[in-house]
Structure formats: structure tokens, C-alpha cells
Design an enzyme around this catalytic site. Structure first.
Site, short mmCIF file in Angstrom:
data_model
loop_
_atom_site.label_atom_id
_atom_site.label_comp_id
_atom_site.label_asym_id
_atom_site.label_seq_id
_atom_site.Cartn_x
_atom_site.Cartn_y
_atom_site.Cartn_z
N GLU A 1 0.82 -1.12 0.18
CA GLU A 1 0.16 -0.07 -0.09
C GLU A 1 0.83 1.27 -0.03
O GLU A 1 0.55 2.31 -0.70
CB GLU A 1 -1.03 0.09 1.16
N LEU B 1 9.20 -41.28 6.02
CA LEU B 1 9.15 -39.98 6.58
C LEU B 1 7.67 -39.39 6.16
O LEU B 1 6.74 -39.02 6.71
CB LEU B 1 10.09 -39.09 6.05
N SER C 1 4.86 -41.15 7.93
CA SER C 1 4.51 -40.76 9.39
C SER C 1 3.86 -39.58 9.11
O SER C 1 2.97 -39.16 9.92
CB SER C 1 5.84 -40.30 9.92
#
Length: 380
Positions: free
Chosen positions: A60, A313, A316
Site C-alpha cells: 500500500e 518420513l 509418518s
């Protein structure tokens, strides 16, 4: 077309431009949001701006500075509620008031507790209508990681993998180079340059010895380290990462998450490489617990975590419902082999009815490969 309908159409058009500006810097502004702003007068764009990152003027402020005196009596479109707190830069709400803007339209409220409706209230108290909602859905997607972090304190988790048509990520003998083609690998590096952290399991480190850096092609087509490098996170519960692993080398910072089961001497060796070691509680399987890791990363202002593998991984993360977004690169190749590793291991679904079905799915061609992107069931 009625005057009201025409005004709504123009509002959508101007907000679309502000959103396009925000997308230009998405992935480069962490830990802050990507924001675009457009100043409009008499149906034409007077000026525009976007936020470039920490320490830079807000979108802005950039747009108002360009507009100068012409900002008086205008409508300002912003992809996020203007801030009202003072940080490295002055509050945008004050700048808007001082510039004499007549109306503000923003996509959605900023969940940051320092703003969160206060910016809108400050503008309205000064007699400036501040209307939210235009382009909200797209604006939220652009800043999905920022929004999650500000509301939960946790990173936005992206699961990414490349697999064959039959779901394999390597041969039974462990050869994984390369499942996907060069265009897909180039896309991965661009993605890496936009996230805050990359996570892999120790088996991936031992099998592939990856650098886990973001490398982009320069003007001459040569591969170079990207200016912005993500934190490399290695999940190594028992202390098997070798001291000379490439992921511990130069080019980026590294965090090795382990448990008390790892030798103290190994931890000291890893720290001597310059990497940070985090000793986390062990879960029921004896692996480093993921929720405490995410909490620690969130506290370190990691907004986006890219989980690249391997299958254990990723399994999991999926089993524990910790994935917010999925990028799956599917290569037109059949690997086969009952012992060949799959992209996602873990417990998985017991019934097809329980299988995770993505929503808001998009499909994109990357050379000969196909990129499938989607979101797990949950809040939009």
C-alpha cells in the site's frame, strides 16, 4: 449492465491485478505475507505496488508513494487488510488516511494479532469505508502458509514426491536417479527456492547423499545456488548421518532432528560441521516426534516446510494428519518389484473408504511427467 454491476465488475478486475502483483513475490516475503495493492481513480489504475520482503515498504505504501497527490479521493485495492501496527515500516492504515484515500477494498482480514480487524476499524473510524471479501479465496491461497502460521504457530506442510506410474520411488536395489525428467527436477528447484525449509529422512541422506539446496539456471543456462536457500532438516533419530554428508555442507543452514538414542559424540561431530542439532522426544516407534519438530520450526518463523521423502518420513506425516498440501510428480515409467520402495509408506489406510482423497486438484505437464497438486480433506 447496471451501474452497480459495472462497479462490481471493475472491482473484480482491479482486485485481480492486485492479486497478480502479490503472486509475483509469493515465496520471497517470509515470514510476512505477499501483498499487492492498486490505487484506482475514475475507473483507471493510478499506481500499484507489491511487498518485496522484510524491511521493504508495504504494498500500500509503495502504491501511495507513486500516486502522490493523485491518491486523494481514490479507491485502494489490497490483497490483505492494511496493517495498523508499527514494525520495520510505518502502519499502512495511517498512510492511507494521510493520503486522503476515499475507500479501501481488501481481500480478507489479517490474522496477525497486531492487526486482525484493527486496520479496518482504524480506517472506518477515520471515515474511510473499508470493505473486505473481494478475491478472498485466491488471496488466501497465495498466503496459505502465512495464514496457517499466524493462526496455529505451525508451518504449512507440503508433501512432495516423484514416483513411477506404479508408485515406486526407486528400484528394489535402491537406484533412484532419476525417476522424473529434467523439467520436473528444474520445477523442484524453483519450488525449493520459495519455501523456508526442506525435510528428508536419514535413509534418503544415506541412499542419495543429496545437497538439498535450491539451484536455478542463470542467464547462460548454468546451474547456480539460488539467492534464497531453505533450511535443510534431516530426521535422524539414531545418529546415522555421516559427518561428510553433502546436506551438511556449504550453501544452506541445516538442522538435524534426533532423539536421546543418538550418541552424544555423534551430536558433537554434527554440530562441529556448523549444523544445529535438536534432540526431540521419541514417538512410539522410537523416531523423532514430528509435532515437537513442527512447533520448534514454527517458533523459528519457518512458515513453509517441504517434506521430500523418503517413503517412511512421508508416511509418518500422512499417518499423523500433518500434511496441508501435496505435490506428486508422476513419471511415465514402470519400475516394478515387490521390494521396490513406494512414495508413501507408514500404516496407511485400512479401508479404501479411509484413503486420503485430495480436493482442489490441478494437473500440470512437466516435460513427459505429470504434476498432480491437491489438498487433503480439511478446512479450505
Amino acid at each position: 449492465m447496471t451501474q452497480s454491476a459495472q462497479k462490481d465488475s471493475e472491482a473484480g478486475e482491479f482486485m485481480a491485478r492486485a492479486l497478480a502483483l502479490a503472486r509475483e513475490t509469493a515465496g520471497r516475503t517470509s515470514p510476512n505475507p505477499a501483498v499487492g495493492a492498486v490505487v484506482v481513480k475514475d475507473g483507471r489504475i493510478v499506481s500499484e505496488g507489491c511487498y518485496e520482503g522484510p524491511g521493504s515498504p508495504h504494498a500500500e505504501a509503495v502504491a501511495l508513494a507513486i500516486a502522490g497527490e493523485e491518491a486523494r479521493g481514490t479507491t485502494l485495492y489490497a490483497t490483505l487488510e492494511p496493517c495498523c501496527h508499527r514494525g520495520r515500516t510505518p502502519p499502512c492504515a495511517e498512510a492511507i488516511i494521510q493520503a486522503g484515500v476515499a475507500e479501501v477494498r481488501f481481500a480478507h482480514l489479517d490474522p496477525d494479532t497486531r492487526t486482525s480487524g484493527r486496520g479496518q476499524a482504524q480506517l472506518e473510524a477515520a471515515g474511510i469505508p473499508a470493505i473486505g471479501g473481494e478475491g478472498a479465496a485466491e488471496a488466501r491461497r497465495i498466503n496459505e502458509a502465512y495464514l496457517k502460521h499466524r493462526t496455529t504457530g505451525l508451518p504449512f506442510v507440503i508433501a512432495k514426491f516423484a514416483a513411477s506410474l506404479d508408485g515406486k520411488i526407486a528400484t528394489a536395489g535402491g537406484d533412484a536417479r532419476w525417476v522424473s525428467g529434467e523439467p520436473a527436477r528444474a520445477w523442484v528447484h524453483r519450488l525449493r527456492s520459495t519455501v523456508d525449509a526442506i525435510a528428508v529422512g536419514v535413509n534418503t541422506v544415506l541412499a542419495d547423499d543429496p545437497q538439498l539446496t535450491a539451484r536455478l539456471a542463470d542467464a547462460n543456462g548454468e546451474s547456480r545456488l539460488a539467492e534464497r536457500q531453505p533450511l535443510r532438516v534431516i530426521l535422524d533419530s539414531n545418529g546415522r548421518t555421516p559427518r561428510d554428508a553433502k546436506a551438511l555442507g556449504c550453501g544452506a543452514k541445516t538442522l538435524v532432528a534426533t532423539t536421546e538414542a543418538s550418541p552424544a559424540a555423534w551430536r558433537r561431530e554434527i554440530e562441529e560441521t556448523g549444523a544445529q542439532v535438536a534432540v526431540l522426544p521419541a514417538d512410539a516407534e522410537g523416531r523423532a516426534s514430528l509435532p515437537p519438530l513442527l512447533e520448534q520450526l514454527g517458533q523459528s518463523e519457518v512458515l513453509t516446510l517441504l517434506v521430500e521423502g523418503g517413503g517412511i518420513l512421508l508416511g509418518s506425516f500422512f499417518d499423523q494428519g500433518l500434511v496441508d498440501k501435496v505435490h506428486a510428480v508422476i513419471a511415465p515409467v514402470i519400475i516394478g518389484g515387490a521390494a521396490a520402495p513406494t512414495a508413501v509408506a507408514g500404516e496407511g489406510a485400512a479401508r479404501m473408504a479411509d484413503a486420503l482423497r485430495l480436493r482442489e486438484v490441478t494437473v500440470e505437464q512437466l516435460g513427459e511427467d505429470v504434476l498432480v497438486t491437491g489438498y487433503p480433506p480439511g478446512e479450505a
